[in-house]
Design a protein around this motif. Structure first.
Motif, PDB file in Angstrom:
ATOM      1  N   LEU A   1      45.576  38.102  52.841  1.00 49.14           N
ATOM      2  CA  LEU A   1      44.743  37.543  53.410  1.00 49.14           C
ATOM      3  C   LEU A   1      43.735  36.359  52.760  1.00 49.14           C
ATOM      4  O   LEU A   1      43.439  36.479  51.728  1.00 49.14           O
ATOM      5  CB  LEU A   1      43.428  38.493  54.184  1.00 49.14           C
ATOM      6  CG  LEU A   1      44.404  39.478  54.912  1.00 49.14           C
ATOM      7  CD1 LEU A   1      43.150  40.462  55.230  1.00 49.14           C
ATOM      8  CD2 LEU A   1      44.825  38.898  56.375  1.00 49.14           C
ATOM      9  N   ALA A   2      43.626  35.117  53.352  1.00 51.23           N
ATOM     10  CA  ALA A   2      42.634  33.907  52.716  1.00 51.23           C
ATOM     11  C   ALA A   2      41.468  34.293  53.282  1.00 51.23           C
ATOM     12  O   ALA A   2      41.135  34.322  54.445  1.00 51.23           O
ATOM     13  CB  ALA A   2      43.151  32.664  53.065  1.00 51.23           C
ATOM     14  N   LEU A   3      40.575  34.181  52.556  1.00 56.89           N
ATOM     15  CA  LEU A   3      39.328  34.532  52.670  1.00 56.89           C
ATOM     16  C   LEU A   3      38.181  33.558  52.769  1.00 56.89           C
ATOM     17  O   LEU A   3      38.372  32.424  52.290  1.00 56.89           O
ATOM     18  CB  LEU A   3      38.362  35.450  51.847  1.00 56.89           C
ATOM     19  CG  LEU A   3      39.297  37.007  51.507  1.00 56.89           C
ATOM     20  CD1 LEU A   3      38.437  37.838  50.614  1.00 56.89           C
ATOM     21  CD2 LEU A   3      39.445  37.636  52.799  1.00 56.89           C
ATOM     22  N   GLY A   4      37.428  33.220  53.881  1.00 56.00           N
ATOM     23  CA  GLY A   4      36.435  32.009  53.991  1.00 56.00           C
ATOM     24  C   GLY A   4      34.860  32.714  53.776  1.00 56.00           C
ATOM     25  O   GLY A   4      34.664  33.864  54.050  1.00 56.00           O
TER      26      GLY A   4
ATOM     27  N   THR B   1      25.477  33.598  55.425  1.00 60.27           N
ATOM     28  CA  THR B   1      25.592  34.907  54.706  1.00 60.27           C
ATOM     29  C   THR B   1      26.238  34.832  53.278  1.00 60.27           C
ATOM     30  O   THR B   1      26.533  33.545  52.726  1.00 60.27           O
ATOM     31  CB  THR B   1      26.350  36.186  55.318  1.00 60.27           C
ATOM     32  OG1 THR B   1      27.749  35.686  55.346  1.00 60.27           O
ATOM     33  CG2 THR B   1      25.956  35.913  56.958  1.00 60.27           C
ATOM     34  N   GLU B   2      26.532  35.791  52.669  1.00 57.81           N
ATOM     35  CA  GLU B   2      27.351  36.005  51.310  1.00 57.81           C
ATOM     36  C   GLU B   2      28.524  36.960  51.469  1.00 57.81           C
ATOM     37  O   GLU B   2      29.354  37.111  50.475  1.00 57.81           O
ATOM     38  CB  GLU B   2      26.337  36.454  50.169  1.00 57.81           C
ATOM     39  CG  GLU B   2      25.250  35.771  49.707  1.00 57.81           C
ATOM     40  CD  GLU B   2      24.534  36.087  48.815  1.00 57.81           C
ATOM     41  OE1 GLU B   2      24.933  37.470  48.208  1.00 57.81           O
ATOM     42  OE2 GLU B   2      23.435  35.584  48.159  1.00 57.81           O
TER      43      GLU B   2
ATOM     44  N   ASP C   1      30.385  37.246  43.403  1.00 58.91           N
ATOM     45  CA  ASP C   1      29.983  36.696  41.917  1.00 58.91           C
ATOM     46  C   ASP C   1      31.165  35.729  41.597  1.00 58.91           C
ATOM     47  O   ASP C   1      30.758  34.710  40.987  1.00 58.91           O
ATOM     48  CB  ASP C   1      29.933  37.825  41.127  1.00 58.91           C
ATOM     49  CG  ASP C   1      28.733  38.820  41.230  1.00 58.91           C
ATOM     50  OD1 ASP C   1      27.999  38.021  41.905  1.00 58.91           O
ATOM     51  OD2 ASP C   1      28.691  39.797  40.799  1.00 58.91           O
ATOM     52  N   ALA C   2      32.318  36.112  41.705  1.00 62.00           N
ATOM     53  CA  ALA C   2      33.364  35.087  41.618  1.00 62.00           C
ATOM     54  C   ALA C   2      33.474  33.979  42.173  1.00 62.00           C
ATOM     55  O   ALA C   2      33.717  32.722  41.608  1.00 62.00           O
ATOM     56  CB  ALA C   2      34.842  35.964  41.636  1.00 62.00           C
ATOM     57  N   ALA C   3      33.155  34.030  43.446  1.00 64.88           N
ATOM     58  CA  ALA C   3      33.023  32.761  44.301  1.00 64.88           C
ATOM     59  C   ALA C   3      31.794  31.808  43.653  1.00 64.88           C
ATOM     60  O   ALA C   3      32.156  30.468  43.782  1.00 64.88           O
ATOM     61  CB  ALA C   3      32.784  33.178  45.547  1.00 64.88           C
ATOM     62  N   ALA C   4      30.704  32.371  43.455  1.00 64.72           N
ATOM     63  CA  ALA C   4      29.570  31.571  42.895  1.00 64.72           C
ATOM     64  C   ALA C   4      30.086  31.015  41.453  1.00 64.72           C
ATOM     65  O   ALA C   4      29.615  29.646  41.310  1.00 64.72           O
ATOM     66  CB  ALA C   4      28.412  32.432  42.616  1.00 64.72           C
ATOM     67  N   HIS C   5      30.592  31.654  40.844  1.00 63.31           N
ATOM     68  CA  HIS C   5      31.185  31.087  39.556  1.00 63.31           C
ATOM     69  C   HIS C   5      32.199  29.895  39.647  1.00 63.31           C
ATOM     70  O   HIS C   5      32.157  28.929  38.979  1.00 63.31           O
ATOM     71  CB  HIS C   5      31.840  32.098  38.495  1.00 63.31           C
ATOM     72  CG  HIS C   5      32.461  31.697  37.207  1.00 63.31           C
ATOM     73  ND1 HIS C   5      31.771  31.547  36.233  1.00 63.31           N
ATOM     74  CD2 HIS C   5      33.734  31.133  36.819  1.00 63.31           C
ATOM     75  CE1 HIS C   5      32.446  31.097  35.136  1.00 63.31           C
ATOM     76  NE2 HIS C   5      33.642  30.999  35.521  1.00 63.31           N
ATOM     77  N   ALA C   6      33.018  30.001  40.587  1.00 63.46           N
ATOM     78  CA  ALA C   6      34.009  29.211  40.902  1.00 63.46           C
ATOM     79  C   ALA C   6      33.298  27.776  41.559  1.00 63.46           C
ATOM     80  O   ALA C   6      33.537  26.740  41.124  1.00 63.46           O
ATOM     81  CB  ALA C   6      34.878  29.709  42.024  1.00 63.46           C
TER      82      ALA C   6
END
Length: 539
Positions: free
Chosen positions: A376-379, A384-385, A518-523
């Motif tokens: 699944l691709a996530l968005g 929200t977070e 956390d990973a998305a924020a770093h990205a």
């Protein structure tokens, strides 16, 4: 006593098997609501072994002494099967194989017990009709028995057929009343007890055994049998038959115990169940008992009657003890045609083969489901977070250059090819990246090329060496393509397997994150237009 007839041994041995195993399990078992003892499936399986090993004492022109010898051999063979199955369960306990209970799903056990019904019913037809027929064994025995009954139908006994019909006419309505008015009745109506008493009195008063040749239970020896070690000469021959019986005992008993443990909010120990049933079968075989396990019907009756602990088994032992010591003579005139066992067995194959097929199909179903899982691709849900699958809504936010993927299935040798194919397609890696996968949502080819990918590993409960190597190879290919790979929510066991496969030789610990957020924020920090950034790599 009816289960003893299914096992091809005299009725009194059914009483022994309803006493010793129950007593032992009450002391060692963890199923508080479990009722143990004689079980139709095991009796039928054991009876097939006994019939194969020892000739029928009633067949042919044999002397009384020869018949007694064959009968004793049958009892010894049944006890040897119990001894062998108990020893095998203790060996499984020593190897801590209680974990096998995870493969015994409730549908498999229900299918086993409900599918076996027709075999037990058909096996009782000769007794219900007053026919003396040899028992059919092996595959398709159900149809062989039906054919034999239909062929001999003209020789059926009108007296025994009448007794059977009257017994059913009493039992069926009483059982229906007990079910419908369960909440209003202070105690279930004892239809079986009334039926046994009426049939015995009728047979005694009318001399049905002598006038119409109605088969009766006969003499029940008082007291207990002398302890006797099973003949070791029989063990090598019956060991192969003891294994499926041990597995059926474990499957039915553990699954049934788990069902009631979940219902009443307590836990059972599968390994302790192996030990309890192993000791129960091993010790009871010394008293000429045949294989035993948890029983579906009596467990249900026990729960309906309000039994909540193993002490209920001790009270049932007291009742059986009274029959063995004092009440045995009252069952002399009980017609065998009265016994009608509840539906339990596998229709086409034998019970052991039916269980094996069920477990294999269940496991194959799990494997097939892991092969059909979607990546699944996530968005990002606006405001929200939370990251949700893109296919759930068109309002989820996607960041150009960032791809967040969730792979919710174990990563092992059977799924590694699917994992590689889907990830190559989503990330546009290699020739396979140009092909569309059969599962998952389609990416938009018109967006900015992917620069950072976040893999949500929260759904990967375990990974083997083959699956871990796929992740390492994916990391290398992402590096070659200039894509920074980040892993999120990878559990400790999976991470340990990935580390042994060499993952930390391809990426740094800074690329591992405890959450997708956390990973998305770093990205996002990496994708800010403040100049080119590269992903740090350890070589």
């Amino acid at each position: 006593m009816a289960f003893a007839l299914l096992t091809s041994v005299p009725p009194v041995f059914g009483l022994y098997t309803s006493f010793f195993p129950v007593l032992i399990y009450s002391l060692l078992g963890t199923g508080r609501h479990l009722s143990t003892g004689t079980f139709a499936v095991l009796s039928l399986m054991t009876g097939s072994v006994v019939e194969r090993l020892v000739p029928d004492p009633l067949a042919g022109n044999l002397s009384e002494i020869e018949r007694e010898q064959l009968e004793a051999r049958r009892v010894g063979a049944a006890a040897a099967v119990a001894f062998g199955s108990g020893a095998l369960m203790l060996a499984m306990f020593a190897l801590q194989l209680g974990v096998l209970s995870t493969f015994l799903s409730e549908p498999v056990v229900k299918a086993l017990t409900s599918g076996a019904a027709l075999h037990v019913l058909v096996s009782q037809l000769p007794s219900l009709l007053g026919l003396s027929l040899p028992r059919q064994i092996g595959c398709f025995s159900l149809f062989k028995t039906l054919a034999a009954v239909l062929t001999a139908l003209a020789r059926s006994s009108p007296a025994e057929l009448t007794i059977s019909a009257l017994s059913l006419a009493l039992l069926v309505p009483v059982k229906e009343l007990n079910v419908r008015f369960r909440d209003r009745l202070p105690t279930p109506i004892p239809g079986e007890v009334v039926m046994v008493l009426l049939a015995s009195v009728l047979c005694f008063a009318s001399s049905l055994d002598t006038r119409y040749n109605v088969q009766v239970v006969g003499v029940l020896p008082g007291g207990f049998p002398q302890p006797l070690f099973p003949t070791l000469d029989e063990l090598p021959r019956i060991l192969a038959d003891s294994l499926p019986i041990a597995l059926v005992t474990f499957a039915v008993s553990t699954s049934l115990a788990s069902i009631y443990a979940d219902k009443y909010s307590y836990t059972i120990d599968p390994n302790q169940e192996l030990f309890a049933h192993g000791v129960s079968n091993l010790i009871s075989s010394l008293f000429s008992c045949f294989p035993n396990s948890a029983t579906l019907a009596t467990t249900s009756l026990l729960v309906d009657a309000g039994g909540n602990t193993q002490l209920a088994g001790l009270f049932s032992c007291i009742v059986v003890l009274a029959v063995l010591l004092w009440l045995g003579p009252f069952f002399y005139y009980l017609p065998k045609a009265v016994w009608m066992v509840t539906w339990v067995a596998v229709v086409t194959l034998n019970v052991d083969l039916g269980l094996a097929v069920g477990v294999v199909v269940s496991m194959m179903t799990v494997v097939c489901r892991t092969q059909r899982v979607q990546c699944l691709a996530l968005g990002l849900a606006e405001g929200t977070e939370l990251y949700r699958p893109l296919r759930e809504s068109h309002k989820l936010l996607q960041v150009p250059g960032l791809c967040i993927l969730s792979y919710p299935t174990p990563l092992y040798f059977a799924t590694r090819g699917q994992f590689r194919h889907i990830l190559e397609w989503h990330l546009g890696l290699g020739e396979r990246g140009k092909q569309s996968p059969k599962l998952g949502s389609l990416p938009d080819k018109g967006v900015e090329p992917i620069r950072v990918v976040v893999l949500d590993f929260s759904g990967i409960s375990f990974a083997d060496a083959a699956g871990a190597r796929e992740v390492v190879q994916l990391t290398r290919r992402c590096q070659d393509a200039g894509i920074c790979l980040l892993l999120a929510q990878c559990n400790a066991l999976v991470l340990e397997t990935l580390t042994r496969a060499g993952l930390l030789e391809r990426m740094t610990p800074e690329q591992l994150f405890v959450s997708v957020q956390d990973a998305a924020a770093h990205a996002l920090e990496r994708l800010k237009p403040t100049g080119p950034k590269i992903c740090t790599v350890w070589v």
